[in-house]
Each structure stands twice: as C-alpha cells, then as structure tokens.
Design a protein around this motif. Structure first.
Motif, PDB file in Angstrom:
ATOM      1  N   HIS A 147      -9.226  12.460  17.936  1.00 10.84           N
ATOM      2  CA  HIS A 147      -9.976  11.273  18.009  1.00 10.84           C
ATOM      3  C   HIS A 147      -9.500  10.188  17.003  1.00 10.84           C
ATOM      4  CE1 HIS A 147     -13.596   8.789  17.027  1.00 10.84           C
ATOM      5  NE2 HIS A 147     -14.020   8.823  18.194  1.00 10.84           N
ATOM      6  N   HIS A 148      -9.347  10.665  15.831  1.00 10.80           N
ATOM      7  CA  HIS A 148      -8.776   9.811  14.894  1.00 10.80           C
ATOM      8  C   HIS A 148      -7.928  10.728  13.768  1.00 10.80           C
ATOM      9  CE1 HIS A 148     -12.432  10.775  12.826  1.00 10.80           C
ATOM     10  NE2 HIS A 148     -11.961  10.788  11.719  1.00 10.80           N
ATOM     11  N   LEU A 149      -7.203   9.703  12.726  1.00  8.14           N
ATOM     12  CA  LEU A 149      -6.464  10.361  11.666  1.00  8.14           C
ATOM     13  C   LEU A 149      -7.199   9.624  10.462  1.00  8.14           C
ATOM     14  CD1 LEU A 149      -2.832   9.437  12.858  1.00  8.14           C
ATOM     15  CD2 LEU A 149      -3.617  11.788  12.502  1.00  8.14           C
ATOM     16  N   CYS A 150      -7.279  10.348   9.360  1.00  6.63           N
ATOM     17  CA  CYS A 150      -7.832   9.733   8.266  1.00  6.63           C
ATOM     18  C   CYS A 150      -6.667  10.090   7.075  1.00  6.63           C
ATOM     19  CB  CYS A 150      -9.091  10.451   7.786  1.00  6.63           C
ATOM     20  SG  CYS A 150      -9.926   9.729   6.167  1.00  6.63           S
ATOM     21  N   TYR A 151      -6.483   8.951   6.440  1.00  5.07           N
ATOM     22  CA  TYR A 151      -5.210   8.833   5.222  1.00  5.07           C
ATOM     23  C   TYR A 151      -6.332   8.306   3.993  1.00  5.07           C
ATOM     24  CZ  TYR A 151      -1.682   8.849   8.712  1.00  5.07           C
ATOM     25  OH  TYR A 151      -0.705   9.038   9.627  1.00  5.07           O
ATOM     26  N   MET A 171       0.898  -1.145   0.050  1.00  6.77           N
ATOM     27  CA  MET A 171       0.047   0.087   0.206  1.00  6.77           C
ATOM     28  C   MET A 171       0.958   1.270  -0.039  1.00  6.77           C
ATOM     29  SD  MET A 171      -3.020   1.128   2.556  1.00  6.77           S
ATOM     30  CE  MET A 171      -2.057   2.486   3.338  1.00  6.77           C
ATOM     31  N   LYS A 172       0.395   2.278  -0.736  1.00 13.89           N
ATOM     32  CA  LYS A 172       1.158   3.472  -0.905  1.00 13.89           C
ATOM     33  C   LYS A 172       0.365   4.679   0.129  1.00 13.89           C
ATOM     34  CE  LYS A 172       2.723   6.724  -4.010  1.00 13.89           C
ATOM     35  NZ  LYS A 172       2.515   7.169  -5.521  1.00 13.89           N
ATOM     36  N   LEU A 173       0.913   5.334   1.052  1.00 17.73           N
ATOM     37  CA  LEU A 173       0.425   6.049   1.898  1.00 17.73           C
ATOM     38  C   LEU A 173       0.086   7.313   1.053  1.00 17.73           C
ATOM     39  CD1 LEU A 173      -0.297   6.927   4.829  1.00 17.73           C
ATOM     40  CD2 LEU A 173       1.807   8.096   4.792  1.00 17.73           C
ATOM     41  N   GLY A 174      -1.243   7.869   1.177  1.00 19.21           N
ATOM     42  CA  GLY A 174      -1.572   9.050   0.553  1.00 19.21           C
ATOM     43  C   GLY A 174      -1.953  10.116   1.792  1.00 19.21           C
ATOM     44  N   ARG A 175      -2.641  11.109   1.116  1.00 20.72           N
ATOM     45  CA  ARG A 175      -2.770  12.526   1.686  1.00 20.72           C
ATOM     46  C   ARG A 175      -3.390  12.287   3.191  1.00 20.72           C
ATOM     47  NH1 ARG A 175      -5.318  17.506   1.657  1.00 20.72           N
ATOM     48  NH2 ARG A 175      -7.421  16.405   1.225  1.00 20.72           N
ATOM     49  N   LEU A 176      -2.818  12.886   4.027  1.00 23.20           N
ATOM     50  CA  LEU A 176      -3.468  12.769   5.364  1.00 23.20           C
ATOM     51  C   LEU A 176      -4.887  14.008   5.168  1.00 23.20           C
ATOM     52  CD1 LEU A 176      -3.535  12.176   8.462  1.00 23.20           C
ATOM     53  CD2 LEU A 176      -2.167  14.426   8.712  1.00 23.20           C
ATOM     54  N   ASN A 177      -5.718  13.137   4.791  1.00 17.01           N
ATOM     55  CA  ASN A 177      -7.145  13.714   4.532  1.00 17.01           C
ATOM     56  C   ASN A 177      -7.842  14.825   5.573  1.00 17.01           C
ATOM     57  OD1 ASN A 177     -10.164  14.039   4.501  1.00 17.01           O
ATOM     58  ND2 ASN A 177      -9.695  13.852   2.331  1.00 17.01           N
ATOM     59  N   HIS A 178      -8.006  14.208   6.699  1.00 11.63           N
ATOM     60  CA  HIS A 178      -8.099  15.087   7.921  1.00 11.63           C
ATOM     61  C   HIS A 178      -7.930  14.387   9.370  1.00 11.63           C
ATOM     62  CE1 HIS A 178     -11.835  12.329   7.557  1.00 11.63           C
ATOM     63  NE2 HIS A 178     -11.701  12.119   8.996  1.00 11.63           N
ATOM     64  N   ILE A 179      -7.990  15.263  10.263  1.00 14.30           N
ATOM     65  CA  ILE A 179      -7.818  14.780  11.851  1.00 14.30           C
ATOM     66  C   ILE A 179      -9.042  15.072  12.426  1.00 14.30           C
ATOM     67  CG2 ILE A 179      -6.506  15.520  14.012  1.00 14.30           C
ATOM     68  CD1 ILE A 179      -4.769  14.786  11.712  1.00 14.30           C
ATOM     69  N   GLY A 208      -5.265  22.011   2.362  1.00 12.71           N
ATOM     70  CA  GLY A 208      -4.734  21.326   3.330  1.00 12.71           C
ATOM     71  C   GLY A 208      -5.352  20.106   3.966  1.00 12.71           C
ATOM     72  N   THR A 209      -4.763  19.582   5.081  1.00 11.84           N
ATOM     73  CA  THR A 209      -5.686  18.481   5.905  1.00 11.84           C
ATOM     74  C   THR A 209      -6.521  19.342   6.775  1.00 11.84           C
ATOM     75  OG1 THR A 209      -3.688  17.209   6.280  1.00 11.84           O
ATOM     76  CG2 THR A 209      -5.132  17.031   7.996  1.00 11.84           C
ATOM     77  N   GLN A 210      -7.796  18.850   6.720  1.00 10.41           N
ATOM     78  CA  GLN A 210      -8.892  19.347   7.405  1.00 10.41           C
ATOM     79  C   GLN A 210      -8.810  18.798   8.730  1.00 10.41           C
ATOM     80  OE1 GLN A 210     -12.066  18.044   4.754  1.00 10.41           O
ATOM     81  NE2 GLN A 210     -12.519  20.217   4.419  1.00 10.41           N
TER      82      GLN A 210
END
Lengths: 149, 149
Positions: A86-90, A1-9, A58-60
């Motif tokens: 609470h969580h991280l979303c990639y 797997m290839k890590l993508g953008r950190l979409n949101h926190i 940017g990251t939301q």
C-alpha cells in the motif's frame, strides 16, 4: 533532503488476524506487535518486525485493516481483495524541513502533518507525484526502543 | 522457517533513468548502484541503498524496467503506467529448506530456484498464495560487502 531509514512498508489486508497467522506461521516472523486502532485515520494497524543487519532493528511491515465505513483502505481492497503493498515510509531528521522541501518541488502533500502510529509526526505524498508510490515521510522517532507495545 | 532480513522492495518503473533522478534529486538517496541488464529475466535493474540502523546496511529499493518485448514487467506497467511497488524480497538462511517449507504448505512457486540479481539463489511465490504480495525468497548472500558495483 537526505534519505533516511526505510521505516516500514504498509500492507493492506482484509483481516489483520489472518495476516498475523500468515506472518507467524508461514513467514516465520519472530516478533509481531499488538494490533491497535487509529480511529481518526479509519484504520486498525499491526506492526511485524523484521531483523536488520547485525542484530539491528529492520524495516517493519505495517498491516492495515479498514476501520469503519469511511476507511480509506476500502478503495484499495476493492481493487485488491487479497490485500497487498500500500505505501512506503521513509524517515527524515526534521519533518518541517522535509515538508518545505517537497512543497518547494511542487509535490502534492495529502493533508496536514500529524502524529502517526509510531507517535512521531508524519505526512503522506501523492503517488502520482512520487513515481506511483504512496509515500509516507516520518520524523525519526526520538525513542530508540521503537515504541514497544 | 525463520523470517530473515527484508533485503529489498522491488519497484517497477517505465524508466530507470528517470527513477535514478527521482531517488537522487527528490528523495536524497546517498548511494545508487550502477544499472545492469538481466536478459533472461527480461528486466533491467538498479539498486538504491537506504541506510539501516547504526550505520548498517538497510533494505534496498530494486528498480525494475522492462527489457525486451516479452518482459514480465509490461503487464504491471500497463496497469500502473507510472510504476509502483512490485514485490518484496526476504532473506533466508537456506534456500532449499525454504523451498521445501513453502512447497509443504502448498504455496505455488513460480519457476525453478535460480541466481538472482545479488548472485545468490532466489525463487518467487505466487501473490495469490501470499496475501496479495508477490514474494521473492533469497538465500542471504555470503559476501557481506553487498556485491558492490
């Protein structure tokens, strides 16, 4: 797997209204989206934009407030009454491929793949298998306008 | 104050070595910087890059491992043995202006402004005044190569 953008926190809050004031009046956020309810998930959410490099997106910050008595956020707020991370979303390119990848590694996936707040498929992974981080995996949204609302 | 880029997410870990394997072999991170020690802060740190939009530089993950017996990270790991999300770091244009801004709002600032891991001035704000989030404020680094190491 290839890590993508950190979409949101994901940030839990006892009050999205209070959090909106905080991000606008204390942190100086330029754009805060309209809050909306996700009844099936038991949450009300609201996205705060942060700027990326060179005018990119940017990251939301995803504000999450409990909705209803069975909301999964009540437990988090009982431990952290002021709210908190609470969580991280990639992002990933292909959600099915990513699901197979994590399954193959023996990681516990929390429920079925479903449509998330961005209208794109997502799933969550158990924090105990992810070095203490509740992790959301999201297929990169096809619409690059970032679902304005 | 104007909210700047979400520079990084601080993630505490009992072992940077184990976290590096996790981000490389499980999450598929493309670039992980060399770990280094910050003795005065009582931490060893390591930055994991995530991609931004259109080939830009995204929000980093800052892995933080305790260094020495008095490290401030021991308390966090006692509560969260597997590690987990520790702080958020936002960029601002002018660190002195930002400090005055938060002081004027009555927010508790944790210690003096000092040079952080990116070689740029930083300070931390008390999570109880920041809706449950330990918040780091960093002056945008002048060197846009992102301090490679």
């Amino acid at each position: 797997m290839k890590l993508g953008r950190l979409n949101h926190i994901g940030v839990a809050t006892p009050s999205i209204e209070e959090s909106i004031s905080y991000y606008r009046d204390v942190m100086g956020a330029g754009r805060i989206r309209d809050p909306f309810e996700m009844e099936e998930q038991g949450v009300k959410v609201c996205f705060v934009d942060t700027p990326g490099e060179n005018g990119t997106f940017g990251t939301q910050i995803e504000l999450i407030e409990p909705l209803g008595e069975d909301s999964p956020i009540h437990g988090f707020l009982a431990k952290n009454p002021a709210g908190g991370q609470h969580h991280l979303c990639y992002e990933v390119e292909d959600i099915d491929e990513a699901r197979s990848w994590f399954e193959g590694l023996g990681k516990r996936i929390l429920g079925p793949t479903r449509i998330g707040a961005h209208g794109s498929p997502i799933f969550f992974l158990h924090p105990k298998d992810m070095m203490g981080q509740l992790t959301e995996i999201m297929e990169t949204p096809k619409d690059d306008t970032h679902w304005s609302n």
